[in-house]
Design a protein around this motif. Structure first.
Motif, PDB file in Angstrom:
ATOM      1  N   ASN A   1       0.857  -1.181   0.000  1.00  0.00           N
ATOM      2  CA  ASN A   1       0.000   0.000   0.000  1.00  0.00           C
ATOM      3  C   ASN A   1       0.901   1.241   0.000  1.00  0.00           C
ATOM      4  OD1 ASN A   1      -2.499  -1.549   0.469  1.00  0.00           O
ATOM      5  ND2 ASN A   1      -1.506  -2.025   2.406  1.00  0.00           N
TER       6      ASN A   1
ATOM      7  N   GLY B   1       1.209   5.485   0.421  1.00  0.00           N
ATOM      8  CA  GLY B   1       0.513   6.628   1.000  1.00  0.00           C
ATOM      9  C   GLY B   1       1.396   7.850   1.095  1.00  0.00           C
TER      10      GLY B   1
ATOM     11  N   GLY C   1      -0.393  11.440   8.841  1.00  0.00           N
ATOM     12  CA  GLY C   1      -0.831  10.710   7.661  1.00  0.00           C
ATOM     13  C   GLY C   1      -1.839  11.515   6.885  1.00  0.00           C
TER      14      GLY C   1
ATOM     15  N   CYS D   1      -3.893   7.190   1.495  1.00  0.00           N
ATOM     16  CA  CYS D   1      -3.318   5.882   1.201  1.00  0.00           C
ATOM     17  C   CYS D   1      -4.158   5.182   0.141  1.00  0.00           C
ATOM     18  CB  CYS D   1      -3.251   5.025   2.461  1.00  0.00           C
ATOM     19  SG  CYS D   1      -2.453   3.428   2.220  1.00  0.00           S
TER      20      CYS D   1
ATOM     21  N   THR E   1      -9.046   4.285  -1.869  1.00  0.00           N
ATOM     22  CA  THR E   1      -8.235   5.411  -1.409  1.00  0.00           C
ATOM     23  C   THR E   1      -8.831   5.995  -0.149  1.00  0.00           C
ATOM     24  OG1 THR E   1      -7.731   5.887  -3.728  1.00  0.00           O
ATOM     25  CG2 THR E   1      -7.131   7.553  -2.122  1.00  0.00           C
TER      26      THR E   1
ATOM     27  N   CYS F   1       6.245  10.209   0.668  1.00  0.00           N
ATOM     28  CA  CYS F   1       5.446   9.040   0.322  1.00  0.00           C
ATOM     29  C   CYS F   1       6.099   7.829   0.962  1.00  0.00           C
ATOM     30  CB  CYS F   1       5.293   8.844  -1.189  1.00  0.00           C
ATOM     31  SG  CYS F   1       6.818   8.625  -2.084  1.00  0.00           S
TER      32      CYS F   1
ATOM     33  N   CYS G   1      -2.528   0.165   5.207  1.00  0.00           N
ATOM     34  CA  CYS G   1      -2.753   1.609   5.110  1.00  0.00           C
ATOM     35  C   CYS G   1      -2.757   2.266   6.493  1.00  0.00           C
ATOM     36  CB  CYS G   1      -4.071   1.895   4.384  1.00  0.00           C
ATOM     37  SG  CYS G   1      -3.886   2.088   2.586  1.00  0.00           S
TER      38      CYS G   1
ATOM     39  N   LEU H   1       0.241   4.044   7.471  1.00  0.00           N
ATOM     40  CA  LEU H   1       0.529   5.298   6.760  1.00  0.00           C
ATOM     41  C   LEU H   1      -0.445   6.407   7.132  1.00  0.00           C
ATOM     42  CD1 LEU H   1       1.237   3.552   3.396  1.00  0.00           C
ATOM     43  CD2 LEU H   1       2.845   5.090   4.506  1.00  0.00           C
TER      44      LEU H   1
END
Length: 127
Positions: free
Chosen positions: A33, A35, A47, A50, A58, A96, A102, A105
């Motif tokens: 993944n 993000g 964050g 992601c 998304t 990134c 996810c 992230l």
């Protein structure tokens, strides 16, 4: 070598837009993944968004939902972050990263839980 390289940062006025790019090498987006997160001076990592490798879903955090859009071009092994309606508080170094989940992230980002991350690109929003 597994690597992520961000670009596209710069100086922009409040209310303006920027598009960041992140190119992956050494792996594909099927593997992890991907993000975006950011870190402002003196603040914790935050964050932003992601994309799930499994189905392309998304996710966005509330601070950027409706203003930022993340997309990917798998043929180019590149993800983008389109940032609109930028605010002064969006000033930060943007990174990134790739991770197994996810959640790694989007919340309480700890680099030890990321598979790889880039060197970052600075976004400065001025009044």
């Amino acid at each position: 070598e597994v690597q992520l390289v961000e670009s596209g940062g710069g100086l922009v006025q409040a209310g303006g837009s920027l598009r960041l790019s992140c190119v992956a090498s050494g792996f594909t987006f099927d593997d992890y993944n991907i993000g975006w997160f950011r870190q402002a001076p003196g603040k914790e990592r935050e964050g932003l968004s992601c994309i799930e490798s499994s189905d392309g879903s998304t996710y966005y955090t509330d601070s950027v939902k409706g203003r930022f859009t993340m997309s990917s071009d798998n043929a180019k092994n590149t993800v983008y972050l389109q940032m609109n309606s930028l605010k002064l508080e969006d000033t930060a170094v943007y990174y990134c990263g790739a991770a197994a989940f996810c959640s790694y992230l989007l919340t309480s980002i700890t680099k030890g839980y990321l598979e790889v991350w880039g060197q970052g690109t600075l976004v400065t929003v001025s009044s």
